[in-house]
Design an enzyme around this catalytic site. Structure first.
Site, PDB file in Angstrom:
ATOM      1  N   GLN A  30      67.312  65.918  11.755  1.00 31.67           N
ATOM      2  CA  GLN A  30      68.380  66.373  10.869  1.00 31.67           C
ATOM      3  C   GLN A  30      69.758  66.138  11.469  1.00 31.67           C
ATOM      4  OE1 GLN A  30      68.153  67.356   7.815  1.00 31.67           O
ATOM      5  NE2 GLN A  30      65.927  67.256   7.813  1.00 31.67           N
ATOM      6  N   ASP A  54      64.216  67.172  18.805  1.00 32.81           N
ATOM      7  CA  ASP A  54      63.920  66.640  17.473  1.00 32.81           C
ATOM      8  C   ASP A  54      65.261  66.473  16.747  1.00 32.81           C
ATOM      9  OD1 ASP A  54      63.528  66.385  14.758  1.00 32.81           O
ATOM     10  OD2 ASP A  54      62.224  68.138  14.550  1.00 32.81           O
ATOM     11  N   CYS A  84      58.679  72.974   5.075  1.00 31.47           N
ATOM     12  CA  CYS A  84      57.849  72.729   6.275  1.00 31.47           C
ATOM     13  C   CYS A  84      58.291  73.575   7.451  1.00 31.47           C
ATOM     14  CB  CYS A  84      57.831  71.252   6.660  1.00 31.47           C
ATOM     15  SG  CYS A  84      57.010  70.231   5.449  1.00 31.47           S
ATOM     16  N   LYS A  87      66.520  59.361   7.202  1.00 33.75           N
ATOM     17  CA  LYS A  87      67.453  60.475   7.020  1.00 33.75           C
ATOM     18  C   LYS A  87      68.869  60.078   7.425  1.00 33.75           C
ATOM     19  CE  LYS A  87      63.943  64.054   7.793  1.00 33.75           C
ATOM     20  NZ  LYS A  87      63.543  64.563   6.474  1.00 33.75           N
ATOM     21  N   HIS A  92      60.429  72.501  12.598  1.00 30.58           N
ATOM     22  CA  HIS A  92      59.715  71.885  11.475  1.00 30.58           C
ATOM     23  C   HIS A  92      58.243  71.839  11.871  1.00 30.58           C
ATOM     24  CE1 HIS A  92      58.424  68.551   8.839  1.00 30.58           C
ATOM     25  NE2 HIS A  92      59.496  68.805   8.114  1.00 30.58           N
TER      26      HIS A  92
END
Lengths: 414, 144
Positions: free
Chosen positions: A210, A207, A371, A233, A130
């Site tokens: 998600q 990261d 993104c 999220k 991202h």
């Protein structure tokens, strides 16, 4: 419910749906099929109530307050940190830093890591990051004359691990990769990535924006040096996120922002920094958000992450089979291991036109580059249409989307 | 008419699938690029202006059906018009997509296709797609 999906999952989606008041909204008088969960998930009533309750009954600033309300606010805030610690199975709450979200966590890491790096040092990220795990490193590399290297991706949207191994050098100072791709759905083999990097004594940042709502994360068994994610999220509020870092790394990194809360003692000449995690929490934090996040994580754990994941995989398979029948539709991201993200293009339609037509049918998807422009460039597309699934979605909603996609085909494809 | 059919009228779809004046000019006197970073639409516009009149125009780029059809129709409408007329047409177009002007019973034939964008005002997120070409045109004309 579609019997095929219902038969195999022990999950009462209708009672779960009742927990989410927003699902009663009827766009243009139609049932809302909310498939924009990779952008943000909806919030269950318990999270909404927690925010209200905080402001109605506990609101006060945290730490150092000697009064009743401040004590309660601090307790709630720190209790939430303990919930996060358990959720990630971190060793200590000193390793759990509250931040605004994944983007802030990654900027914090790029900035503070940057102060430890020398010209010519190398940073290794992937092509599927991202922008929030790419642009901060790009800026840093320019400022400090560092080399930014990229792990390439394959046609199926997976990381090329052989090349990754070759890219690790004695100048590599940090590896930062995404656990699950927001635009492709790919779940990366982060265990393997961490293992290989650690063989070269290189710290790894994951990261998890998600991933956390779909995959159980145990930072100790992963041996991740850093793991970051956003609350919104995973059914929590916006504006709150988590930076997990191993204590020895958080000790080494300099503070990010300076101000209140992050200090131990300030004189006119110098400042002694506070202990972890407060060293990285300058200023009044998003207290209500942190408390809401704790409640959201408990909500997820009460249902069971593995159950949620199994259910979402069935939705993904059901949707994948259905859309594959539409002429001219191509799925972008066909990795073996995926979260519930279905990214696709239709060769006669721009993703935004797909988005508008689906919207009119009550179906909320995202259209664009998500993104991740380098990913779009790699697949030679301007953008994709993306449906991303959450625990409250149903097979009937997928039918609703597929019907609208056939309408796109009738308008543009014939 | 259901809103989606009103937005994606046959004329618009035709212009999207087969855009007019798509390509490049040999010797443009004015040109400009327009971007809609929100959705990645990109347009490159080239004009040949002689004696304050647009004698030729071409566009290229990528975009959604609305932005591409709008560019195609715009190039048709402005060809042969004076710069002053074109500026007035731009203002008229902005009014059309914002729903600030009534669609006339019988618009003059060369302007007729502008009015197919009157459906856009029901789709606020798409107004920028429709106006991209016209804003790019105004930027191109600012060059002297």
């Amino acid at each position: 419910m579609n019997p095929e999906v219902a038969a195999t999952v022990d999950l009462d989606v209708h009672s779960i749906r009742a927990d989410f008041p927003i699902l009663n909204v009827q766009p243009y008088g139609q049932h809302l099929a909310y498939f924009d969960n990779a952008a943000t998930t909806q919030k269950p009533q318990v999270v909404i109530d927690t925010l209200t309750q905080f402001y109605e009954q506990f609101n006060s600033n945290v730490h150092r307050g000697v009064h009743y309300l401040s004590q309660h606010a601090t307790e709630a805030y720190e209790k939430s940190r303990e919930i996060v610690r358990r959720f990630l199975n971190a060793r200590s709450t000193a390793e759990i830093v509250f931040v605004r979200g994944t983007t802030e966590a990654l900027n914090l890491l790029a900035t503070t890591f940057g102060k430890l790096l020398q010209p010519g040092d190398e940073i290794l990220i992937s092509m599927m990051e991202h922008h929030s795990n790419l642009v901060p490193w790009q800026i840093l590399a320019k400022e400090k004359d560092l080399k930014l290297k990229y792990i390439p991706i394959t046609e199926t949207g997976e990381l090329d691990l052989d090349t990754f191994e070759r890219l690790l050098s004695d100048r590599t100072r940090v590896v930062s990769v995404v656990h699950a791709s927001n635009s492709l759905g790919t779940v990366n083999p982060i265990e393997k990535i961490i293992e290989l990097a650690h063989q070269n004594d290189i710290p790894v940042i994951i990261d998890g924006a998600q991933a956390v709502a779909h995959i159980s994360v145990d930072v100790q068994s992963l041996d991740a040096d850093f793991y970051v994610f956003s609350g919104h999220k995973i059914y929590g509020p916006t504006g709150i996120g988590v930076l997990y870092g191993k204590e020895r790394w958080l000790d080494r990194l300099p503070p990010y922002q300076a101000g209140g809360d992050m200090i131990k003692r300030v004189t006119l000449e110098e400042t002694t920094y506070n202990v972890l995690p407060y060293k990285f929490e300058a200023g009044t934090p998003n207290i209500a958000g942190a408390v809401g996040l704790g409640v959201a994580l408990e909500y997820v754990q009460n249902i069971g992450l593995s159950k949620i994941a199994r259910y979402e995989m069935q939705l993904l398979e059901y949707a994948t089979r259905a859309v594959e029948e539409i002429p001219g539709l191509r799925i972008i991201g066909t990795a073996d291991q995926k979260i519930g993200v279905l990214s696709f293009v239709m060769d006669y339609t721009h993703p935004h036109d797909i988005g508008t037509i689906l919207d009119q049918a009550g179906v909320a998807i995202r259209a664009g580059h998500h993104c991740t422009q380098p990913v779009m460039d790699f697949f030679g597309v301007e953008g994709t249409a993306r449906a991303s699934f959450a625990v409250y979605n149903t097979p009937e909603e997928i039918d609703q989307m597929v019907k609208a996609l056939w309408q796109v085909y009738q308008l543009f494809g014939q | 008419m259901e809103p989606i059919r009103d937005l994606y009228q046959q004329v618009l779809l035709e212009h999207y699938k087969h855009p007019h004046n798509y390509g490049h000019l040999e010797h443009p006197t004015h040109q400009a690029d327009g971007d809609n970073p929100l959705c990645g639409d990109h347009i490159h516009l080239e004009l040949q202006v002689e004696n304050d009149t647009i004698v030729d125009v071409k566009f290229s780029g990528m975009g959604c059906a609305i932005s591409k059809a709008s560019a195609s129709i715009m190039t048709q409408v402005i060809k042969g018009k004076s710069i002053e007329e074109v500026k007035q047409l731009a203002d008229l177009f902005y009014q059309i997509v914002k729903g600030e002007t009534d669609v006339p019973e019988a618009p003059s034939s060369d302007l007729e296709e502008l009015f197919i964008f009157s459906g856009v005002h029901d789709f606020p997120t798409r107004v920028k797609c429709a106006t991209l070409a016209w804003h790019t045109l105004e930027n191109a004309l600012k060059q002297s």
